[in-house]
Design a protein around this motif. Sequence first.
Motif, mmCIF file in Angstrom:
data_model
loop_
_atom_site.group_PDB
_atom_site.id
_atom_site.type_symbol
_atom_site.label_atom_id
_atom_site.label_comp_id
_atom_site.label_asym_id
_atom_site.label_seq_id
_atom_site.Cartn_x
_atom_site.Cartn_y
_atom_site.Cartn_z
ATOM 1 N N LEU A 56 0.813 -1.069 0.186
ATOM 2 C CA LEU A 56 0.051 0.040 -0.179
ATOM 3 C C LEU A 56 0.802 1.303 -0.308
ATOM 4 C CD1 LEU A 56 -2.793 -1.006 2.658
ATOM 5 C CD2 LEU A 56 -2.867 -1.286 0.177
ATOM 6 N N GLY A 57 1.974 1.159 -0.610
ATOM 7 C CA GLY A 57 2.731 2.384 -0.879
ATOM 8 C C GLY A 57 3.938 2.725 0.408
ATOM 9 N N VAL A 58 3.745 1.807 1.543
ATOM 10 C CA VAL A 58 4.919 2.000 2.305
ATOM 11 C C VAL A 58 5.611 0.665 2.827
ATOM 12 C CG1 VAL A 58 3.324 3.811 3.407
ATOM 13 C CG2 VAL A 58 3.208 1.220 4.100
ATOM 14 N N SER A 59 6.653 0.744 3.223
ATOM 15 C CA SER A 59 7.707 -0.114 3.444
ATOM 16 C C SER A 59 7.186 -1.435 4.436
ATOM 17 C CB SER A 59 9.056 0.300 4.150
ATOM 18 O OG SER A 59 8.660 0.611 5.430
ATOM 19 N N VAL A 60 7.610 -2.640 4.111
ATOM 20 C CA VAL A 60 7.419 -3.648 5.050
ATOM 21 C C VAL A 60 8.706 -4.065 5.425
ATOM 22 C CG1 VAL A 60 6.736 -5.978 5.126
ATOM 23 C CG2 VAL A 60 5.487 -4.616 3.729
ATOM 24 N N LYS A 61 8.901 -4.284 6.661
ATOM 25 C CA LYS A 61 10.166 -4.815 7.447
ATOM 26 C C LYS A 61 9.929 -5.723 8.465
ATOM 27 C CE LYS A 61 12.081 0.028 7.465
ATOM 28 N NZ LYS A 61 12.981 0.883 8.088
ATOM 29 N N ASP A 62 11.054 -6.498 8.411
ATOM 30 C CA ASP A 62 10.919 -7.642 9.431
ATOM 31 C C ASP A 62 11.096 -7.011 10.785
ATOM 32 O OD1 ASP A 62 12.760 -9.655 11.273
ATOM 33 O OD2 ASP A 62 11.899 -10.854 9.658
ATOM 34 N N ALA A 63 10.550 -7.645 11.749
ATOM 35 C CA ALA A 63 10.431 -6.943 12.979
ATOM 36 C C ALA A 63 11.936 -6.888 13.658
ATOM 37 C CB ALA A 63 9.595 -7.841 14.322
ATOM 38 N N SER A 64 12.760 -7.548 13.497
ATOM 39 C CA SER A 64 14.084 -7.498 13.983
ATOM 40 C C SER A 64 14.827 -6.304 13.400
ATOM 41 C CB SER A 64 14.988 -8.719 13.450
ATOM 42 O OG SER A 64 15.228 -9.162 12.108
ATOM 43 N N GLU A 65 14.348 -5.912 12.133
ATOM 44 C CA GLU A 65 15.010 -4.578 11.592
ATOM 45 C C GLU A 65 14.566 -3.308 12.296
ATOM 46 O OE1 GLU A 65 14.642 -4.089 7.347
ATOM 47 O OE2 GLU A 65 13.685 -6.243 7.476
ATOM 48 N N ILE A 66 13.741 -3.380 13.090
ATOM 49 C CA ILE A 66 13.118 -1.817 13.862
ATOM 50 C C ILE A 66 13.564 -1.895 15.337
ATOM 51 C CG2 ILE A 66 11.524 -1.778 12.020
ATOM 52 C CD1 ILE A 66 9.277 -2.150 14.599
ATOM 53 N N CYS A 67 14.072 -2.794 15.887
ATOM 54 C CA CYS A 67 14.398 -3.015 17.268
ATOM 55 C C CYS A 67 15.239 -1.806 17.651
ATOM 56 C CB CYS A 67 14.843 -4.519 17.755
ATOM 57 S SG CYS A 67 13.650 -5.560 17.649
ATOM 58 N N ASN A 68 16.307 -1.411 16.946
ATOM 59 C CA ASN A 68 17.004 -0.367 17.124
ATOM 60 C C ASN A 68 16.500 1.036 16.846
ATOM 61 O OD1 ASN A 68 18.741 -1.953 18.619
ATOM 62 N ND2 ASN A 68 19.849 -2.557 16.618
ATOM 63 N N GLU A 69 15.300 1.043 16.278
ATOM 64 C CA GLU A 69 14.817 2.470 15.992
ATOM 65 C C GLU A 69 14.070 2.929 17.130
ATOM 66 O OE1 GLU A 69 12.477 2.523 12.199
ATOM 67 O OE2 GLU A 69 13.772 1.236 11.088
ATOM 68 N N ASN A 70 13.836 4.135 16.973
ATOM 69 C CA ASN A 70 12.717 4.855 18.169
ATOM 70 C C ASN A 70 11.447 4.825 17.413
ATOM 71 O OD1 ASN A 70 11.746 6.329 20.052
ATOM 72 N ND2 ASN A 70 12.354 8.424 19.222
ATOM 73 N N ALA A 71 10.921 3.599 17.254
ATOM 74 C CA ALA A 71 9.711 3.396 16.781
ATOM 75 C C ALA A 71 8.685 2.745 17.688
ATOM 76 C CB ALA A 71 9.894 2.232 15.675
#
Length: 120
Positions: A56-71
Motif C-alpha cells: 500500500l505504498g509503504v515499506s514492509v520490514k522484518d520485526a528484527s529490523e526496527i528494534c534499534n529504531e525509536n519506533a
Amino acid sequence: MDDFYSNLIELKSKVDKVYIYGAGLFGTNIYRELLRHGANIDGFVVTSKGKQESLLGVSVKDASEICNENAGIIIGVNRRNEVNVRAHLSHLGFDMRKVINGNDIMDDDGTRGGTMIHPL
C-alpha cells in the motif's frame, strides 16, 4: 475506542516512526482507517518479511529490523495472534511501552469497528 486514539497520539509524541505489526487483513484495514483520517504510518512490520518490500505504498520490514529504531508499533493482527506478536517483540528486546493494540478500532472479522472521533 477513545483509548486507542489517545494512546496513538501519546505514542506518536514519543517516537520517530510508527509501524503496524501485521500485513494481513487486520493490519491493512487499520492502515486504511488511520490513513483516511490523516494519520501518518511509516510502514508495516512482520515476523518474517520474505521478498515483500512494500505494501500500500509503504515499506514492509522484518520485526528484527526496527528494534534499534525509536519506533512505535500498532498491533494489527487478530486477538488470537496478538499474544504471539507481543511475545516475539519482547523476545527481540523491543520496548513494549511503545506497543499499542489496533484491534480496538476493528471488529473481530478485521473490518472497521467504528468511526474515528479524534482527527490525527
